[in-house]
Design a protein around this motif. Structure first.
Motif, mmCIF file in Angstrom:
data_model
loop_
_atom_site.group_PDB
_atom_site.id
_atom_site.type_symbol
_atom_site.label_atom_id
_atom_site.label_comp_id
_atom_site.label_asym_id
_atom_site.label_seq_id
_atom_site.Cartn_x
_atom_site.Cartn_y
_atom_site.Cartn_z
ATOM 1 N N SER A 175 0.832 -0.890 -0.225
ATOM 2 C CA SER A 175 0.364 -0.072 0.262
ATOM 3 C C SER A 175 0.684 1.002 0.259
ATOM 4 O O SER A 175 1.569 1.509 1.199
ATOM 5 C CB SER A 175 -0.976 -0.369 0.858
ATOM 6 O OG SER A 175 -2.021 0.754 1.068
ATOM 7 N N PRO A 176 1.463 1.855 -1.332
ATOM 8 C CA PRO A 176 2.203 2.477 -1.466
ATOM 9 C C PRO A 176 2.332 4.001 -0.758
ATOM 10 O O PRO A 176 3.083 4.929 -0.659
ATOM 11 C CB PRO A 176 2.501 2.984 -2.640
ATOM 12 C CG PRO A 176 0.830 2.564 -3.877
ATOM 13 C CD PRO A 176 0.988 1.189 -2.505
ATOM 14 N N ASN A 177 0.920 4.361 -0.135
ATOM 15 C CA ASN A 177 0.108 5.971 0.571
ATOM 16 C C ASN A 177 0.625 5.170 1.914
ATOM 17 O O ASN A 177 -0.102 6.508 2.632
ATOM 18 C CB ASN A 177 -1.285 6.360 -0.079
ATOM 19 C CG ASN A 177 -0.964 6.235 -1.487
ATOM 20 O OD1 ASN A 177 -0.808 6.778 -2.188
ATOM 21 N ND2 ASN A 177 -2.113 6.077 -2.451
ATOM 22 N N LYS A 178 0.378 4.205 2.133
ATOM 23 C CA LYS A 178 0.584 4.118 3.954
ATOM 24 C C LYS A 178 2.052 4.806 4.409
ATOM 25 O O LYS A 178 3.021 4.249 3.651
ATOM 26 C CB LYS A 178 0.315 2.992 4.149
ATOM 27 C CG LYS A 178 -1.204 2.309 3.532
ATOM 28 C CD LYS A 178 -2.570 2.452 4.894
ATOM 29 C CE LYS A 178 -3.838 1.721 4.714
ATOM 30 N NZ LYS A 178 -4.332 2.237 3.819
ATOM 31 N N THR A 179 1.910 5.592 5.507
ATOM 32 C CA THR A 179 3.198 5.934 6.218
ATOM 33 C C THR A 179 2.977 5.705 7.858
ATOM 34 O O THR A 179 2.359 5.940 8.363
ATOM 35 C CB THR A 179 3.388 7.734 5.817
ATOM 36 O OG1 THR A 179 2.379 8.351 6.534
ATOM 37 C CG2 THR A 179 3.782 8.016 4.390
ATOM 38 N N TRP A 180 4.093 6.030 8.329
ATOM 39 C CA TRP A 180 4.112 5.601 9.135
ATOM 40 C C TRP A 180 3.557 7.382 10.300
ATOM 41 O O TRP A 180 3.252 6.810 11.425
ATOM 42 C CB TRP A 180 6.160 5.643 10.011
ATOM 43 C CG TRP A 180 6.392 4.419 9.910
ATOM 44 C CD1 TRP A 180 7.300 4.007 8.704
ATOM 45 C CD2 TRP A 180 6.710 3.087 10.442
ATOM 46 N NE1 TRP A 180 8.128 2.699 9.165
ATOM 47 C CE2 TRP A 180 7.488 2.278 10.702
ATOM 48 C CE3 TRP A 180 6.130 2.984 11.341
ATOM 49 C CZ2 TRP A 180 6.924 1.072 11.045
ATOM 50 C CZ3 TRP A 180 5.452 1.617 12.743
ATOM 51 C CH2 TRP A 180 5.890 0.690 12.063
ATOM 52 N N GLU A 181 3.502 8.095 9.608
ATOM 53 C CA GLU A 181 3.350 8.904 10.231
ATOM 54 C C GLU A 181 2.059 9.297 10.144
ATOM 55 O O GLU A 181 1.569 9.198 11.354
ATOM 56 C CB GLU A 181 3.244 10.271 9.384
ATOM 57 C CG GLU A 181 5.214 10.870 9.984
ATOM 58 C CD GLU A 181 6.496 10.215 8.551
ATOM 59 O OE1 GLU A 181 5.725 8.879 8.032
ATOM 60 O OE2 GLU A 181 7.267 9.983 8.948
ATOM 61 N N GLY A 182 1.215 8.564 9.695
ATOM 62 C CA GLY A 182 -0.319 8.444 8.940
ATOM 63 C C GLY A 182 -0.737 6.930 10.379
ATOM 64 O O GLY A 182 -1.302 7.610 11.008
ATOM 65 N N PHE A 183 0.297 6.319 10.425
ATOM 66 C CA PHE A 183 -0.031 4.878 10.903
ATOM 67 C C PHE A 183 -0.484 5.625 13.011
ATOM 68 O O PHE A 183 -1.129 4.725 13.331
ATOM 69 C CB PHE A 183 0.711 4.120 11.273
ATOM 70 C CG PHE A 183 0.296 2.750 12.376
ATOM 71 C CD1 PHE A 183 -0.954 2.542 11.934
ATOM 72 C CD2 PHE A 183 1.919 2.093 12.678
ATOM 73 C CE1 PHE A 183 -1.018 0.995 13.414
ATOM 74 C CE2 PHE A 183 1.827 1.395 13.827
ATOM 75 C CZ PHE A 183 0.583 0.341 13.975
ATOM 76 N N ILE A 184 0.834 6.403 13.188
ATOM 77 C CA ILE A 184 1.381 6.805 14.735
ATOM 78 C C ILE A 184 0.048 7.888 14.697
ATOM 79 O O ILE A 184 -0.391 7.868 16.144
ATOM 80 C CB ILE A 184 2.802 7.064 14.946
ATOM 81 C CG1 ILE A 184 3.443 6.228 14.045
ATOM 82 C CG2 ILE A 184 2.681 7.760 15.799
ATOM 83 C CD1 ILE A 184 5.072 6.156 14.381
ATOM 84 N N GLY A 185 0.418 8.808 14.283
ATOM 85 C CA GLY A 185 -1.407 9.359 14.685
ATOM 86 C C GLY A 185 -2.782 8.903 14.568
ATOM 87 O O GLY A 185 -3.250 9.818 15.191
ATOM 88 N N GLY A 186 -2.843 8.221 13.375
ATOM 89 C CA GLY A 186 -3.995 7.564 13.779
ATOM 90 C C GLY A 186 -3.788 7.144 15.267
ATOM 91 O O GLY A 186 -4.878 6.892 15.526
#
Lengths: 312, 222
Positions: free
Chosen positions: A215-226
């Motif tokens: 999933s090329p649009n998933k980032t660590w920042e998005g995950f942790i922020g979520g």
């Protein structure tokens, strides 16, 4: 009584959020004038679809248990249909697919009759054993192993996992404030909020890719922020809608946000493997039911068993 | 009047809900469906459901103008099927065994002259599930002498999935989502050979809009 239930309060809050989202979309559309960007069109479609989904959900929750269980049964059916339409199947598999569809009304009948034991074992045991036998009766061995893997996995995802949402309606919450429907609401709102929070955090701060091959649009920042946003929301919402204590709610927030992410990437891996963008066009702006329910496939059974472990 | 009411009720109460619940359509609009006659919609043919699903795409307000061209020898073989074919579908019946092609063409052209939208399957019969059969030339000869050829719309539609839901020779309907890709209107070519080629090529091109990649391997050109 209805007005005082926490479901109604949360419903009001959701209504306010949706109105706010619609107003923001309206302003964006107004600013862009006639030449709307594709993102603005998609945002508009998404918000409209959220309105419909929320009207359906709250409508059925207020109508009662039968209406709600029927809604989730229909969602399972649409999800399974999307799955079977997407994966490779052969002509001889049709009869097996038909039997797989028949598992849906039965599974939801166990939910409706609150037969907990049967609800838990029906698909992992009985359907699991029956479907290969039906395939054997077609007298064609070609593609047998692949077909059985695909079909049973689809039934597990779309019927078994998603039916846990409906079974929450049957649990005893040991309190007057919360009820089965408030647990359903807690699960659905936190899971969907997590999807949105991860998306927005990823769009805003995303730099480091977390799983680029899938999933090329998933980032660590998005995950942790979520994870942070969802855990905060859950810690506030869960004590209102469920018997969970504050510390239990924090753990619940971590389960929902991390496992929601896992569900999301698992269903993305299927799409990547099959070379498709969306499972269907059923929900404008969102894609198919499976695109919307991907994280729920993981969070529903895990939420259910976390609750069952602590309170059942 | 009564006849058209059957058709209206059949589509409003049965076919449209069925198309949504048992089938489920992913509609891709490369072009637009003609909403006024005379016009012809051509589609690939895999299932009995093809014509029904195509018709259910139309709003109820004009559903009476939309008529599928179908084989009389099949649909009129018993009185129940005949009742259904004339009342609920309002087919344009053509006799496949009639050697007098002019008669057959005239029935279709009369319908077109009445401002109707005809649904036609240029492959003729349903063939193997999800395989593109040989395109027939009949449609070219039917239309070539029409005075209004320049403005007559011929819109190709490619459907994928109905051959899985209800293939030829099966009575059991298994729910599958279906991709419906509506193409751009064709320009009527000079010769029947060009016509057949253009239709075959258009169906090939429209396949690339299908949601499912698997289509590419499964569909074979004649």
């Amino acid at each position: 009584m209805l007005i005082e239930s926490p479901v109604a309060y949360v419903g009001l809050a959701v209504l306010l959020v949706l109105i706010l989202a619609s107003v923001v979309t309206f302003i964006i559309k107004k600013q862009q004038g006639h030449s709307l960007s594709t993102q603005a069109v998609e945002l508009d479609q998404r918000i409209r679809s959220w309105w419909w989904m929320m009207i359906l959900l709250f409508g059925c929750l207020f109508l009662g248990k039968l209406a709600s269980i029927t809604l989730f049964m229909f969602i399972s059916y649409l999800a399974l249909k999307e799955f079977f339409s997407t994966v490779p199947t052969q002509h001889v598999d049709r009869s097996v697919l038909f039997w797989a569809y028949l598992s849906i009304p039965l599974q939801y009948y166990w939910v409706y009759s609150a037969w907990y034991g049967m609800f838990l074992v029906f698909i992992p045991v009985y359907v699991f054993l029956l479907l290969p036998f039906r395939r054997v009766l077609t007298q064609k061995a070609e593609g047998f192993t692949q077909a059985m893997g695909i079909i049973h996995w689809g039934v597990m995802l779309s019927v078994f996992c998603l039916s846990h949402i409906a079974f929450l309606l049957q649990v005893d919450t040991h309190s007057t404030a919360s009820s089965g429907s408030s647990l359903v609401l807690l699960l659905l709102l936190t899971t969907q909020f997590n999807d949105i929070a991860q998306y927005i955090c990823g769009k805003s701060f995303g730099k480091h890719k977390i799983i680029p091959q899938i999933s090329p649009n998933k980032t660590w920042e998005g995950f942790i922020g979520g994870v942070i946003c969802t855990t905060i929301l859950t810690s506030q919402l869960a004590p209102l809608l469920s018997p969970f204590s504050f510390s239990q709610s924090l753990i619940l927030g971590l389960i929902i946000s991390s496992m929601g992410f896992v569900g999301d990437v698992v269903m993305s891996a299927v799409k990547r493997d099959l070379g498709i963008k969306d499972y269907s066009q059923l929900i404008p702006g969102h894609g198919g039911i499976l695109d919307r329910c991907d994280s729920l496939i993981y969070t529903a059974p895990l939420f259910f068993h976390y609750y069952a472990y602590l309170y059942y | 009047m009564k006849k058209s009411l059957y058709k209206l009720l059949f589509f409003a109460l049965w076919m449209k809900p069925l198309a949504f619940i048992l089938i489920g359509l992913n509609i891709v609009r490369v072009g637009t469906l003609p909403t006024e006659g005379p016009s012809v919609v051509i589609a690939n043919h895999n299932s009995h459901l093809d014509a029904l699903i195509l018709m259910s795409l139309y709003p109820l307000r004009i559903i009476n103008q939309v008529r599928p061209v179908a084989a009389a020898d099949y649909f009129f073989k018993n009185k129940y099927l005949k009742w259904f074919a004339t009342r609920c579908l309002d087919i344009v019946p053509i006799d496949r065994n009639n050697r007098q092609l002019n008669e057959t063409f005239e029935i279709c052209n009369t319908a077109l002259n009445n401002g109707q939208i005809l649904l036609l399957f240029p492959e003729g019969s349903r063939g193997n599930p999800e395989e593109l059969g040989k395109i027939k030339k009949g449609l070219f000869y039917m239309l070539k002498d029409r005075a209004d050829l320049a403005c007559l719309k011929i819109v190709p539609v490619f459907m994928y999935g109905l051959g899985k839901a209800l293939p030829r020779g099966e009575a059991l309907l298994v729910p599958f989502n279906v991709d419906v890709i509506i193409g751009k209107a064709l320009v009527f070519p000079e010769t029947s050979k060009d016509f057949v080629h253009a239709i075959g090529q258009t169906f090939q091109d429209l396949q690339s809009y299908c949601l499912h990649k698997g289509v590419f391997q499964e569909l074979k050109d004649e």
